[in-house]
Design a protein around this motif. Sequence first.
Motif, PDB file in Angstrom:
ATOM      1  N   SER A   1      21.901 -19.743  -5.684  1.00 11.46           N
ATOM      2  CA  SER A   1      22.316 -19.593  -4.283  1.00 11.46           C
ATOM      3  C   SER A   1      22.236 -18.152  -3.796  1.00 11.46           C
ATOM      4  N   PHE A   2      22.320 -17.194  -4.700  1.00  9.67           N
ATOM      5  CA  PHE A   2      22.301 -15.796  -4.278  1.00  9.67           C
ATOM      6  C   PHE A   2      21.044 -15.433  -3.487  1.00  9.67           C
ATOM      7  N   PRO A   3      19.839 -15.801  -3.957  1.00 11.21           N
ATOM      8  CA  PRO A   3      18.649 -15.450  -3.166  1.00 11.21           C
ATOM      9  C   PRO A   3      18.630 -16.113  -1.778  1.00 11.21           C
ATOM     10  N   ILE A   4      19.267 -17.257  -1.666  1.00  9.03           N
ATOM     11  CA  ILE A   4      19.307 -17.955  -0.384  1.00  9.03           C
ATOM     12  C   ILE A   4      20.227 -17.235   0.587  1.00  9.03           C
ATOM     13  N   ALA A   5      21.424 -16.900   0.136  1.00  9.59           N
ATOM     14  CA  ALA A   5      22.449 -16.363   1.033  1.00  9.59           C
ATOM     15  C   ALA A   5      22.382 -14.853   1.217  1.00  9.59           C
ATOM     16  N   ALA A   6      21.692 -14.136   0.346  1.00  9.30           N
ATOM     17  CA  ALA A   6      21.692 -12.671   0.398  1.00  9.30           C
ATOM     18  C   ALA A   6      21.218 -12.129   1.741  1.00  9.30           C
ATOM     19  N   SER A   7      20.282 -12.805   2.374  1.00  8.64           N
ATOM     20  CA  SER A   7      19.753 -12.305   3.652  1.00  8.64           C
ATOM     21  C   SER A   7      20.799 -12.300   4.761  1.00  8.64           C
ATOM     22  N   LEU A   8      21.850 -13.088   4.625  1.00  5.62           N
ATOM     23  CA  LEU A   8      22.916 -13.089   5.632  1.00  5.62           C
ATOM     24  C   LEU A   8      23.570 -11.725   5.770  1.00  5.62           C
ATOM     25  N   TYR A   9      23.659 -11.005   4.658  1.00  7.06           N
ATOM     26  CA  TYR A   9      24.359  -9.728   4.667  1.00  7.06           C
ATOM     27  C   TYR A   9      23.570  -8.626   5.352  1.00  7.06           C
ATOM     28  N   ALA A  10      22.315  -8.883   5.642  1.00  5.64           N
ATOM     29  CA  ALA A  10      21.492  -7.904   6.342  1.00  5.64           C
ATOM     30  C   ALA A  10      21.590  -8.054   7.859  1.00  5.64           C
ATOM     31  N   GLU A  11      22.098  -9.175   8.317  1.00  5.27           N
ATOM     32  CA  GLU A  11      22.187  -9.435   9.760  1.00  5.27           C
ATOM     33  C   GLU A  11      23.614  -9.817  10.112  1.00  5.27           C
ATOM     34  N   THR A  12      24.386  -8.854  10.609  1.00  7.31           N
ATOM     35  CA  THR A  12      25.817  -9.055  10.813  1.00  7.31           C
ATOM     36  C   THR A  12      26.130 -10.159  11.822  1.00  7.31           C
ATOM     37  N   GLN A  13      25.330 -10.294  12.871  1.00  4.10           N
ATOM     38  CA  GLN A  13      25.592 -11.355  13.853  1.00  4.10           C
ATOM     39  C   GLN A  13      25.366 -12.734  13.237  1.00  4.10           C
ATOM     40  N   LEU A  14      24.297 -12.877  12.476  1.00  2.23           N
ATOM     41  CA  LEU A  14      24.022 -14.143  11.810  1.00  2.23           C
ATOM     42  C   LEU A  14      25.124 -14.451  10.795  1.00  2.23           C
ATOM     43  N   LYS A  15      25.557 -13.458  10.049  1.00  3.34           N
ATOM     44  CA  LYS A  15      26.631 -13.651   9.068  1.00  3.34           C
ATOM     45  C   LYS A  15      27.901 -14.106   9.767  1.00  3.34           C
TER      46      LYS A  15
END
Length: 196
Positions: free
Chosen positions: A97-111
């Motif tokens: 799951s880490f590779p899937i969710a990691a990109s969320l932390y790069a986009e604060t609005q999406l997170k």
Amino acid sequence: MQKPARARILDAAHALMLSVGLARATTKAIAKEAGCSEAALYKHFASKEELFVTVLKERLPRLTPLLQELSKDPTERTVEENLVRIAYEAALFYEQSFPIAASLYAETQLKSRHETAMREMGTGPHMPIIGLDAYLRAEQTAGRIRDDADTHAAASLLLGACAQRAFAYDAAGPYPPPPAERFARDLVRTLLTGIS
């Protein structure tokens, strides 16, 4: 024979989320990959967040059902055997799951939008800790771990270590993660020193 649309959508979402991350796996791209329209995707899943949660539940190692099963009847196996099963599944779950969710932390609005949706669905990354805490409390009630053991802290330590294994090691480099089976066994033996 072609798979049903729901299964194709989940397969496509899983593949895209793994390859480009959750942030860049759009519903349009997922629908295209699944061979259906975006409208058809929304007939099965109300939102991208619901699709993400379903991918976690149905395409990744089954951590939550294991925790639910063990908290109802923990005494079939030893505490050590149960915790090794949990740590093993958790290590694989976080690894995938880490590779899937990691990109969320790069986009604060999406997170932020994602976290709001998770709260509305009654789920989130805290749920495995709650499930493991419930299991450990059941073991406490059964007298198989110490009465004064902090079950929430123990759950946080075990699952935190499993998540860290997915984050801290370079799978393709000179410092690969320890094999999940050995990692789970060693982690549990160390944890049990404190709670059993």
